[in-house]
Each structure stands twice: as C-alpha cells, then as structure tokens.
Design a protein around this motif. Structure first.
Motif, PDB file in Angstrom:
ATOM      1  N   UNK A 288     130.277 -15.073  28.234  1.00 57.86           N
ATOM      2  CA  UNK A 288     129.609 -16.339  27.896  1.00 57.86           C
ATOM      3  C   UNK A 288     129.572 -17.290  29.084  1.00 57.86           C
TER       4      UNK A 288
ATOM      5  N   UNK B 150     126.670 -16.308  31.407  1.00 60.06           N
ATOM      6  CA  UNK B 150     125.279 -16.622  31.053  1.00 60.06           C
ATOM      7  C   UNK B 150     125.090 -18.083  30.663  1.00 60.06           C
ATOM      8  N   UNK B 151     126.064 -18.922  30.983  1.00 64.79           N
ATOM      9  CA  UNK B 151     125.863 -20.356  30.807  1.00 64.79           C
ATOM     10  C   UNK B 151     126.142 -20.858  29.403  1.00 64.79           C
ATOM     11  N   UNK B 152     126.717 -20.026  28.536  1.00 69.24           N
ATOM     12  CA  UNK B 152     127.020 -20.489  27.184  1.00 69.24           C
ATOM     13  C   UNK B 152     128.338 -21.250  27.125  1.00 69.24           C
TER      14      UNK B 152
ATOM     15  N   UNK C  20     121.177 -11.249  26.983  1.00 67.62           N
ATOM     16  CA  UNK C  20     122.541 -11.302  26.453  1.00 67.62           C
ATOM     17  C   UNK C  20     122.521 -10.790  25.030  1.00 67.62           C
TER      18      UNK C  20
ATOM     19  N   UNK D  72     124.680 -10.425  21.787  1.00 69.78           N
ATOM     20  CA  UNK D  72     125.915 -10.954  21.218  1.00 69.78           C
ATOM     21  C   UNK D  72     126.636  -9.871  20.429  1.00 69.78           C
TER      22      UNK D  72
ATOM     23  N   UNK E 125     127.973 -10.202  17.478  1.00 76.89           N
ATOM     24  CA  UNK E 125     127.461 -10.209  16.114  1.00 76.89           C
ATOM     25  C   UNK E 125     125.937 -10.196  16.187  1.00 76.89           C
ATOM     26  N   UNK E 126     125.302  -9.512  15.259  1.00 78.14           N
ATOM     27  CA  UNK E 126     123.836  -9.481  15.225  1.00 78.14           C
ATOM     28  C   UNK E 126     123.314 -10.902  15.106  1.00 78.14           C
ATOM     29  N   UNK E 127     122.502 -11.335  16.062  1.00 79.22           N
ATOM     30  CA  UNK E 127     122.101 -12.739  16.013  1.00 79.22           C
ATOM     31  C   UNK E 127     120.591 -12.919  16.080  1.00 79.22           C
ATOM     32  N   UNK E 128     119.861 -11.908  15.654  1.00 80.93           N
ATOM     33  CA  UNK E 128     118.433 -12.129  15.446  1.00 80.93           C
ATOM     34  C   UNK E 128     118.267 -12.677  14.027  1.00 80.93           C
ATOM     35  N   UNK E 129     117.044 -13.068  13.688  1.00 83.86           N
ATOM     36  CA  UNK E 129     116.848 -13.701  12.389  1.00 83.86           C
ATOM     37  C   UNK E 129     116.644 -12.660  11.292  1.00 83.86           C
TER      38      UNK E 129
END
Lengths: 390, 311
Positions: B53, B56-58, B86, B88, B90-94
């Motif tokens: 994180x 990638x600037x998070x 990046x 993640x 956890x699945x973080x698409x909608x």
C-alpha cells in the motif's frame, strides 16, 4: 466428551434454551453497539440537542413581523394609526415603500410580510366622518404566520385613536371605529393551508430523499471494500464527489417533476410564477442537499452513522425552516440557525414562485445562501475525503 | 537522492510505518528490477500488505523514501497510480455491476480512448465473453481473481502489485493464474506478488521474506536456501508426530516440521544434527536420510527465529 452419557443431550431445547439464545443475540448486539462510538454519542446528543433546540425555538404565534408603510398622508391621525398597530407588537416597521409597485416587490422578495397603506387625505376624511380605510396587505402564503397579526390589528383599530381624538374630535371617538381596517390576504386569499403546505412538501420530500441518496455513498464503498481499489486508481476526490452527486441531480429532477405535477393536478396549487425560475433554483436546492449528504458520508464511519446524521439534519430542516412553524416566530438565534439550512431558503423560493410569481431578481436573497451552502458542503467533503487509507 | 536506473521498477529505503504505537513496517529497503516477478513472503501481519500500500500511494510512510517506476512514492502518487495495477487482497470490484461494466469502468477511469473496445478485448483475453453480462458477485473465487487481474492489467500498467492474489483459490485456477503472471512478465511487466504458498514462491524470479515488518532475506530461491546454511534430515516411519515432539525438545534441533509422511529436521549446526541423527537411528522404525533443505524449511526456520527474537 466420551464421558457424556447418551441420555443427557448436548443441545437443549425448550423455552429456557430459547431465552438463552435470545440473550446471546442480545449480548452480541449490545457489544457491537458499544464499539460504535459515533452512534453511542448520538444516542445521547440527539435527544438532548433536539429537545432543547426545538423547545426554545418553536413559537406558533410570531410577532415583530417585517412590515413596510405605504403612506399617502402623513397627518397626526395617520401616524396615530400606525403607532397603534406597532403597539400590538406584531408589526415591526422596517421602512417605507415608494409606491404600490415597490410594496409589491418587497412582498414578492420576502422582505416584508405586511404592507400598511394609509390612503391620501386620511386625516381630512376621518375628521369629516367619511370612515377612510386603512389597508393591511398581508402575505398569506403562510396563513398561520399572519393570522395572529391580522387578529391583533383588527382588535387595535377600535381604540387606535383614543388619544388623538380629544377636544372637538371626541365625538368621533364615541362612535364605532372612525376608520376602517381593510385586510387583504395576498396570494392565498382563502387562507388555505395546503397552498402553503404543498409547495413546502416539495422541499421537504427532496431534502429527505436527496440526503439519503448521497449520505451512504462513501461509507458504502468503504464497507464493501471497493474504496481501496477506487483510491488506488488515478481518480481524484473532486471527480469522485461530482461523479457521485450528479446522477442524483437527475433523480432529483425527476422527483421534482412528479411532485409538481401532483401538486397542480391533485391539490390544485397554482404555479403563478415561471417554471424557468423554479426549475433552476430547485436544481440548486437539490445540489445543496446532495452535497451535505455527501459530506456526512465522508464523516460517518458506517452507514448507521450516516443515517443518523441525515436525520439530525432533517429534523431541524423540518422544524426550523418555516415548513411546520412560522419562521419569523422563532427567536433570533433560531432564525440564524434556520437561515443556514437550505430548506429555509428553498421554502421561500418555492412558495414565492408558485404563489406570488416571484422571479430571479426578487429571490436573490435566498439564492446565494443555497449556492454558498452547496459550495461549503462540497469544500468540507473534499477536505474530509481521505485519499489514503492512513 | 539516488536516481533509480531505468531498469529499476521499485527502489525503497528505510520504509517505516506505524499503526498507532505498533511498528508495522520497520526500516524496509528493497529493490526490484524491471521485468521481474518478485515474491513477497512472510507470515500474516508481517507488513506485506502495508508495504504494498505504501508503494502505490494508499498509505503514507512515516519514514523512508523511495521510487516506484522512477516516481517518488511520497510526492508523485498520482503518476504512480496511472502506471501501477494494484490487486487488493479482498475482491474489490463492484459486485452489483456486471463483469463488462466493471471493466469499462476501470477503462474509463484510466482514460483509455476506447473503453468499450478495451473491455471487450479484456473479456476475450479472460475467456469471459459469454459471461460478460453476469454480475461480478456471481463469479466463483477463481474467476473473481482472474477478473481482478484482468481489471488491473487493462490500463496496460508497467508494474503489477498483487496482494495474495491466489488466497482461497483452487490449485488449477492457481496454476492458470501463475501462467498468466509469467506471460505478463515476459511481455515486460514487473510483478510484485505476496503469497503464503511455497510453490508460488518458487515460481518467482526473486523473493523477499518479511517478518514483523522487517525484510529478513532476499534473493533467488537457491541463494536464500544456501544463505540459510541449514542442515536437514528427512525422517520417515511410523508415529512421526510423537517423534516430532521428542525432537523439538532435543537441544540443537532448530526446526521440526511434518510434511505428510516425512519429517524435516533442521539445524544450523550440521555436526550436532549428525549426532542426533545417529542417536535416533538406533530405533530401526525410523529411517533418517540426509536431505537438502527446501525453501519452506528455510522460511519456517526464519519464522521461528523472528518469533523467538525479542522485538
């Protein structure tokens, strides 16, 4: 485990066991609630704040209502009548109108709620027993706000000139009132509540729905875990905010259309003014509500908190905006507070346009606060929006 | 500031991050060359995700500096985000958008000229064309990961950061996933991937092992095994769990791990271990054979050492 005899079942049934399971859920909920500091705070703060706030603020019998004079005769008797009306405490004389048109403009722009017009040669005609008429012109878009003042004015007429009518004029005082008070209720002659309530409802409904739409838009992304991906992509907070607000401006526009059509068809509330005035100002109001909803979303740490904030904003909007209770009946501090709320300004806009036919120029005093509110809310939201997961 | 050469994808020095009072990443330095598959290993909570994180600037590092693709991780996050994919943990698409809608969304955010066409091409690559209009939430774990990887690579990034991309995915899907990663690396992409799986670690060009926020070793698999200087015996026979307990209690044995039907017994002191092997071989039930330590032996040993050492 092998020591457990088979006749003693491990899982019990029956009422007590059910109660224990109920207690297990109860305890879990309680523990979760206790972890949510924000919600805990609101449990205490909301009732305390709202009870004291509304308890002191709401007054259904407003006094000191803004009044302008349209005086065609400045004689001592005329001044006596004005003095008597002022003494009722219901009228706060704020100045004088130059002519009829000027007086109309003041009412349409909500600068004044009443105009007291003293006709030409008032003193002369009174002395000659001609019973001249004083005109009390009331902005009746909000009937509850005017009813007390009109009653007080009527009551004051009888004894208005007792002090002036002495000596040779005393005979005039002995008769019934030597002049007439003619009350003209503008824009809602019959004093119908729904003419006031229905336009107000447009604003109230829009406030509620718009707030709910955006107040969960950021917390939802955080709770679903999609925020991390969104933040890792080259999109900035302004783009996210506007992208999340704009679709609901369209939704709001559709809602506005529905409410307006129903208001005219079902409740026969006229639209005296121009839709070209009403629509842009309504869109501005919708944007202001979406912006504050979005701001809540950037502050709340979960969806429950976002909902609570929305309600904490909605209730004052309902009570301090002039929707349910006359705005001018509230103490100054409550009026200042109410003046922050977009609904306060929008109510004046929608009532003025629909009932009085006001235009942009007359509504500027309520337009810039809406725009300012939207901009400040967006500014706070952008500042609050966390671009990292820190 | 030493400018990273053009063939360096990631170069960081002294990265440190606190969560409250807890130091999650501790003075971490690393360097990843372009075109490399760099494995990031370490136990749960060792700071792998936090490091990724920060890259990638998070997250903002509390100390340290570094560059990602030549851009400063402290000041040029926006440039980095445009060029880094990046994925993640956890699945973080909608989940409530279809596969196609998700890909088009990503394509538009990255400003691709033909978002529809880009999404269609990605669907084809992923073999998801016939399921393009399914909701993303309806996909199985393995397909979700493939979709997420497809979304990451859609904007044609120069660097991929994959955070445990294959956690909870079946072996076949895992293998396909890794084949894809190798294909991407061959086409010039740099890949930093964190994982718990040793077979995956061995498929990386280079690996780094992190424990308690510190980078303990890095290098190729062979380098890391050699550097550990671990002597290992492989023991077969009955009742290995019982033997394992006895061996753990034996001074000189540093690591005992059970792998199915074999027990791996390791020590840094080769002579001492030979002695122990002789002693225990007196029991004919167990066969002691000298073996080469595996990467897993080395990492379990590192984990035990890191856990035992005062923090």
């Amino acid at each position: 485990m092998s020591a457990t005899p088979p006749e003693k079942p491990q899982f019990r049934d029956g009422f007590v066991a059910s109660l224990e399971r109920l207690f297990a859920v109860f305890l879990k909920e309680f523990l979760q609630l206790r972890r949510d500091r924000g919600t805990l705070g609101m449990i205490v703060a909301i009732p305390l704040m709202q009870l004291t706030l509304f308890g002191y603020a709401i007054n259904t019998d407003p006094k000191h209502l803004p009044t302008v004079l349209l005086v065609h005769d400045d004689g001592p008797l005329a001044r006596g009548v004005v003095g008597a009306l002022r003494a009722t405490d219901y009228f706060k004389i704020q100045g004088a109108a130059r002519d009829d048109a000027d007086a109309d403009r003041m009412i349409r722009s909500n600068e004044a709620q009443f105009v007291i017009e003293i006709p030409a040669d008032f003193d002369y005609r009174l002395v000659h027993g001609e019973k001249p008429a004083v005109l009390l012109l009331a902005d009746a878009t909000d009937p509850t706000a005017t009813v007390g003042a009109v009653a007080a004015a009527t009551g004051a007429v009888a004894s208005a000139l007792d002090r002036e009518l002495t000596g040779p004029l005393a005979t005039l005082a002995q008769n019934a009132a030597p002049f007439e008070l003619r009350v003209q209720r503008r824009y809602n002659a019959a004093g119908e509540a729904r003419r006031n309530i229905v336009p107000g409802l447009i604003g109230t409904i829009l406030t509620m729905t718009m707030l709910i739409f955006t107040s969960i838009s950021v917390t939802k992304e955080i709770e679903r875990g999609t925020m991390e991906m969104l933040l890792a992509m080259p999109v900035n907070p302004v783009e996210i905010m506007l992208g999340k607000i704009l679709p609901y401006v369209v939704v709001g526009a559709v809602q506005m259309a529905i409410v307006l059509v129903v208001a005219t068809l079902l409740f026969h509330v006229p639209i005296v003014g121009s839709l070209m005035t009403l629509i842009p100002l309504t869109l501005l109001f919708i944007t202001a509500n979406l912006a504050i909803g979005y701001t809540f979303s950037t502050i709340a740490s979960n969806q429950v908190q976002a909902f609570q904030m929305s309600f904490m904003f909605f209730l004052p909007s309902l009570l301090l905006s002039g929707f349910l209770f006359p705005f001018r009946g509230m103490p100054d501090w409550a009026q200042h507070l109410g003046s922050i709320l977009p609904l306060t300004h929008y109510l004046r806009v929608v009532r003025s346009v629909m009932l009085k036919g006001s235009g942009f120029s007359e509504l500027s005093a309520d337009t810039w606060p809406l725009a300012l509110f939207a901009l400040v809310a967006m500014g706070v939201a952008i500042r609050r929006f966390r671009q990292t997961l820190d | 500031m030493t400018a990273a050469g053009p063939n360096i994808a990631i170069e960081v020095e002294g990265l440190t991050k606190f969560f409250g009072k807890k130091k999650v990443v501790d003075n971490l330095s690393m360097r990843v060359e372009r075109g490399m598959i760099y494995g990031f290993l370490g136990p749960n909570g060792s700071g792998k995700t936090t490091t990724i994180r920060m890259l990638c600037g998070l997250l903002t590092p509390d100390a340290g500096r570094g560059t990602c693709l030549g851009y400063d991780i402290l000041t040029q996050q926006h440039e980095i985000k445009r060029r880094v994919g990046y994925m993640t943990q956890k699945f973080s698409l909608y989940g409530d958008l279809t596969i196609r809608e998700n890909l088009e969304f990503v394509a538009r955010i990255y400003g691709l000229r033909e978002p529809r066409e880009a999404a269609r091409a990605a669907l084809e690559r992923l073999g998801l064309l016939d399921r393009a209009d399914q909701l993303a939430s309806e996909l199985s774990g393995g397909w979700k990961q493939r979709l997420a990887l497809g979304a990451c690579t859609l904007p044609d990034p120069a660097l991929l950061l994959l955070d445990e991309p294959t956690a909870g995915v079946d072996p076949k899907a895992r293998r396909d996933f890794w084949d894809e990663i190798h294909r991407l690396a061959e086409s010039g992409l740099t890949v930093l991937v964190s994982t718990h799986y040793m077979d995956e670690a061995e498929r990386c060009h280079r690996i780094a092992y992190i424990a308690a926020g510190r980078l303990l070793v890095s290098g190729t698999t062979a380098e890391i095994i050699a550097a550990a200087r671990l002597a290992t015996y492989i023991v077969t026979g009955p009742d290995l769990s019982e033997l394992s307990e006895r061996l753990s209690a034996t001074p000189g044995v540093e690591m005992v791990a059970l792998f199915g039907v074999a027990l791996h017994v390791s020590s840094r002191d080769a002579a001492r271990l030979d002695e122990i092997a002789r002693d225990f071989s007196k029991d004919p039930a167990h066969v002691w054979a000298k073996g080469a330590p595996t990467l897993e032996d080395v990492f379990i040993d590192l984990m035990i050492q890191a856990g035992g050492a005062p923090q």
